[in-house]
Design a protein around this motif. Sequence first.
Motif, short mmCIF file in Angstrom:
data_model
loop_
_atom_site.label_atom_id
_atom_site.label_comp_id
_atom_site.label_asym_id
_atom_site.label_seq_id
_atom_site.Cartn_x
_atom_site.Cartn_y
_atom_site.Cartn_z
N UNK A 164 -24.54 -9.93 -33.92
CA UNK A 164 -23.85 -10.97 -34.06
C UNK A 164 -23.31 -11.41 -35.33
N UNK A 165 -24.11 -11.08 -36.45
CA UNK A 165 -23.73 -11.73 -37.69
C UNK A 165 -22.68 -10.67 -38.45
N UNK A 166 -23.52 -9.35 -38.12
CA UNK A 166 -22.35 -8.34 -39.15
C UNK A 166 -21.20 -7.81 -38.34
N UNK A 167 -21.26 -7.95 -36.96
CA UNK A 167 -20.08 -7.81 -35.94
C UNK A 167 -19.51 -6.40 -36.20
N UNK A 168 -20.52 -5.30 -36.43
CA UNK A 168 -20.08 -4.09 -36.78
C UNK A 168 -21.03 -3.03 -36.26
N UNK A 169 -20.89 -2.05 -35.35
CA UNK A 169 -21.73 -1.23 -35.00
C UNK A 169 -22.10 -0.31 -36.19
N UNK A 170 -21.39 0.25 -36.96
CA UNK A 170 -21.52 0.92 -38.22
C UNK A 170 -22.39 0.18 -39.19
N UNK A 171 -22.20 -1.05 -39.30
CA UNK A 171 -23.15 -1.65 -40.32
C UNK A 171 -24.60 -2.03 -39.78
N UNK A 172 -24.56 -2.14 -38.54
CA UNK A 172 -26.01 -2.24 -37.83
C UNK A 172 -26.65 -1.04 -38.00
N UNK A 173 -25.84 0.14 -37.78
CA UNK A 173 -26.68 1.61 -38.01
C UNK A 173 -26.83 1.71 -39.28
N UNK A 174 -26.12 1.16 -40.55
CA UNK A 174 -26.36 1.42 -41.89
C UNK A 174 -27.66 0.61 -42.10
N UNK A 175 -28.00 -0.31 -41.37
CA UNK A 175 -29.07 -1.11 -41.90
C UNK A 175 -30.47 -0.61 -41.30
N UNK A 176 -30.37 -0.10 -39.97
CA UNK A 176 -31.34 0.22 -39.26
C UNK A 176 -31.91 1.75 -39.44
N UNK A 177 -30.72 2.46 -39.76
CA UNK A 177 -31.12 4.28 -39.87
C UNK A 177 -32.11 4.28 -41.31
N UNK A 178 -31.99 3.91 -42.35
CA UNK A 178 -32.91 3.75 -43.63
C UNK A 178 -34.23 3.29 -42.98
N UNK A 179 -34.40 2.14 -42.26
CA UNK A 179 -35.63 1.49 -41.80
C UNK A 179 -36.37 2.32 -40.92
N UNK A 180 -35.50 3.17 -40.02
CA UNK A 180 -36.23 4.20 -39.15
C UNK A 180 -36.88 5.02 -39.67
N UNK A 181 -36.04 5.67 -40.77
CA UNK A 181 -36.84 6.77 -41.75
C UNK A 181 -37.99 6.10 -42.38
N UNK A 182 -38.13 5.36 -42.95
CA UNK A 182 -39.26 4.52 -43.39
C UNK A 182 -40.37 4.47 -42.31
N UNK A 183 -40.03 3.91 -41.25
CA UNK A 183 -40.88 3.79 -40.12
C UNK A 183 -41.74 5.10 -39.75
N UNK A 184 -41.00 6.15 -39.55
CA UNK A 184 -41.09 7.62 -39.45
C UNK A 184 -42.15 8.08 -40.46
N UNK A 185 -42.19 7.77 -41.82
CA UNK A 185 -42.73 8.24 -43.01
C UNK A 185 -44.10 7.45 -42.92
N UNK A 186 -44.10 6.17 -42.58
CA UNK A 186 -45.30 5.28 -42.59
C UNK A 186 -46.27 5.99 -41.59
N UNK A 187 -45.77 6.03 -40.30
CA UNK A 187 -46.58 6.72 -39.04
C UNK A 187 -47.14 7.94 -39.44
N UNK A 188 -46.43 8.72 -40.28
CA UNK A 188 -46.84 10.31 -40.80
C UNK A 188 -48.03 9.87 -41.92
N UNK A 189 -47.92 8.87 -42.81
CA UNK A 189 -48.98 8.70 -43.35
C UNK A 189 -50.27 8.39 -43.08
N UNK A 190 -49.94 7.27 -42.03
CA UNK A 190 -51.23 6.73 -41.32
C UNK A 190 -51.92 8.03 -40.54
N UNK A 191 -51.15 8.78 -39.91
CA UNK A 191 -51.98 10.01 -39.24
C UNK A 191 -52.71 10.88 -40.09
N UNK A 192 -51.86 11.07 -41.38
CA UNK A 192 -52.52 12.10 -42.12
C UNK A 192 -53.66 11.44 -42.78
#
Length: 904
Positions: A765-793
């Motif tokens: 609604x606020x960024x009005x762009x699929x590209x910008x939404x993906x730019x915001x979410x992809x790094x966050x998704x990678x950070x989440x994957x690293x967090x899950x791996x750290x917790x499991x390890x």
Amino acid sequence: MFDHLPREKENSFAKAASHFVTRFITQCIHVVYRFSLWVIMSTLLFSGWVLFYVSGHLGVDMDTGNILSPDLPFRIASKNYDKLFPQYQDTLLILVEGDIPEHTWDATKQLTNALEKNSLIKSVYAPESNDFFKRNGLMYLDLKDLDKVSDNLAEAQPFLGKLTQDPTLNNFFGMLDDIISAKQKKETTLDLESIFSSINETIESTLKGQAHLLSWQELMNRGSSLSKSGERQFIIVQPQMDYSQMLPAKDAIDEIRDVAKSHHLDPEHGVRIRLTGDVDLAHEELESALTGNTLAGILALIMTGTLLYIGLRSIAFSLTILLGLVVGLTLTAGFAAFYIGHLNIISTAFGVLYVGLSTEYDIQFCMRYQQLVNQGAHRLKALKITASETGIALILCAVTTMIGFYSFIPTKFSGVAELGLIAGTGMFINLSLTLLLLPAILRYLPVKNISNIYESKTESKFNFIYSWPLRYRKQILLGGLILGLATLPFLPQVRFDYDPLNLRNPNSESVSTIRELMKTETIPMWSAIILASNAEEAQKIALLAKKIDSVDKVITAKDFIPDDQEEKLETIDDLSLLVGPLLLDASIKPSADPDPKQVLPTLNTFLHTLDSYLKDPSPKDFLAIQRLEEDIQYLVSTIEQEDQATQKQTLLRLEHNLLDTLPENLSQLQNSLKAEAITMNILPSDLRDRWIAADGTHRVEIFPTKDFDIDDLQSLRRFVNKIHEISPSATGPLVLQLRSGEAIVDALQHAFSYALIAIIVVLFLLLRSLKDVLLVLVPLALAGLLLGTTMATFHIYFNFANVVALPLLLGVGVDSGIYMVERVRQAPNDRNDLLRTSTSRALVFTTLTTMFSLGNLLLVSHPGMASMGLILTIGIVFTLLCTLIFLPALLTSNPEKSTSLRGI
């Protein structure tokens, strides 16, 4: 990576809305600037009134059961159980332990009698120390144990006769002489090793000047289950709860400790008193959470102030932000007091979370404002430009963070829902203060020129870092992709910890005590409970439960009616005929001072008997008899070297240690020989009421096997599911533990889903762009994957307290991407110099501030809160790294098209 995605045509309505919001913010800044003094004074006065209101209206709900919705089926079953058997609700378990059983029984009696008269105690129940069990205790032994007790007393009867007539030190050693002589003649089968080992310890302690009483209960009951039965006793107490206090049970708990102290129930007098149970566990948990959160909050303020000064290079700016932080914290607490009225064990962390997250908006605002003023802009113009450029990003970040907190509100996890409501509303309050109070104060503050400081001191040192996204774009993107794929196998290993004890300080008395009891008690501390409408149904349920493999024992009211009563009464009658006359004629009066002239000859005679026996001893008895001979020789030698007065003191102390518990045990034995046939009608009312409710409902308690692993989720789930097959309304600690954990895991999944969907919608609604939404979410998704791996390890588990971290990290983590993407949208030419901008610098300092503030939760003694701090800290670090390394690589243009690196 996203270059092939064209920017969609901006929605005219969204564009108009964005323009309207920006214009509205700048107009507000203009009004605030004009009436700045009024804004400052009214805000501070209102905050003062709110603080006064909070002091009288914000309480604490210490009932950990209330952190889940009362509408859940297992919570309804638990409430129904509490109504039928209220004596099991809000209880303290007092553990009384003595160095000998007699001390334990005496301490239990003293403490019980004192607490029954205390106004801070609602009820007191001592299961084994009441008159009924003292009189009928022999009836609850199995036949083998009862025969053992009877044989022991029959064997000892000839020797006890003389001592009971005249309980003196001289007669005591005369009795021992008779026992040795009888053993030599094979006229007795008494176990000399067990008898003399206890006597040896008492004599040796006396010679060292220590008080160590001989336990006649252990001597008379040796070899049976009664020998050690009195070393540990329980008192179940229902305290008066004062919910007007932050710690409702504090007065009652302090009173119990004071009563124990006033009666000298302490290790120095052979007794140890420890507290545990639901109330004490909750009390210590809440106390550690409040104390820890207060300490963490103070440290967070100190660290925040330090980092603010490092980032802003201005004491005035730093103090202004801290002032706004305190005001916002006060207003947030006021909202909690007005709308909810209390904090729970989880929502007490809202203060630390607020401190950790609230400075983000202020830092972004102040750094951009400093930059504009340094470039020569007028204060009002600088404030308007700052508001127009950062306003949308600040609002979007506030909304996403609020979503992260609010995502638990629709779930059944009431405890975190309250935390989410309080902290989420706090983010809105914080945003309002950033756009109102902060500009009003900034109008009057001097602005230090810091642009040259950062450029001159950091540009040359970190120039290679600034150029990473440009120089190594492909390598960073490929490395991020590989790293993300490598983490996927670890995600299924992330676990939820279902054990609520792991949320509490393991070093606290209540937790260490209950864990010890779990290992040492014959009946496990955890159980399941089924309610039956009558006695017949209770027995049917018991039979079904006993067929479950993991069930060890099932207890109903009927189990308090002993088996084989006729045989037991016959044995007790025979025992009464044998030792009854002895007890009736026994003297239980204290003897006169022992006379050394009588005792020493007796000791020498006894030594001669010992020496004679050691020439042809039983192999089993040899060491105990030899040790006793050495002790007696040393005793005689010591006494002979003392003057007359000291001799009497030594002998008097020895007589006290050896014979002090005898009269009480003889009296108890006499009482136990009056046992009678036991029926349901003669059971004590306080015992019967704990198994049969007023409406006739029977309680069936089911205990797992001793090797049952409560931490094994699969075993726990199988056990509870089998119990629920018998009765869907079953309750009890094991049922509540599993079903509570399942409800929280379900709440976590729903909350994360709600947060993710809502954040994506808001971003669109606020960024009005699929590209910008993906730019915001992809790094966050990678950070989440690293967090899950750290917790499991590193075996970091989610639990009842820290589950809020995942949706919160989603809400907070999105903010970093929003600032960076919005900066590129506002100034496209900064795409290749993104790490040099005030936005990136502010992002680093806001993240460090948040990380160090929330990291203070690691210092909290409450493990649940500490784990929340740990997960948030790790998640924030990964989010910052992915935002500053991976996101700029996504945003950076191809090197061939790049110009030279630009400054701010």
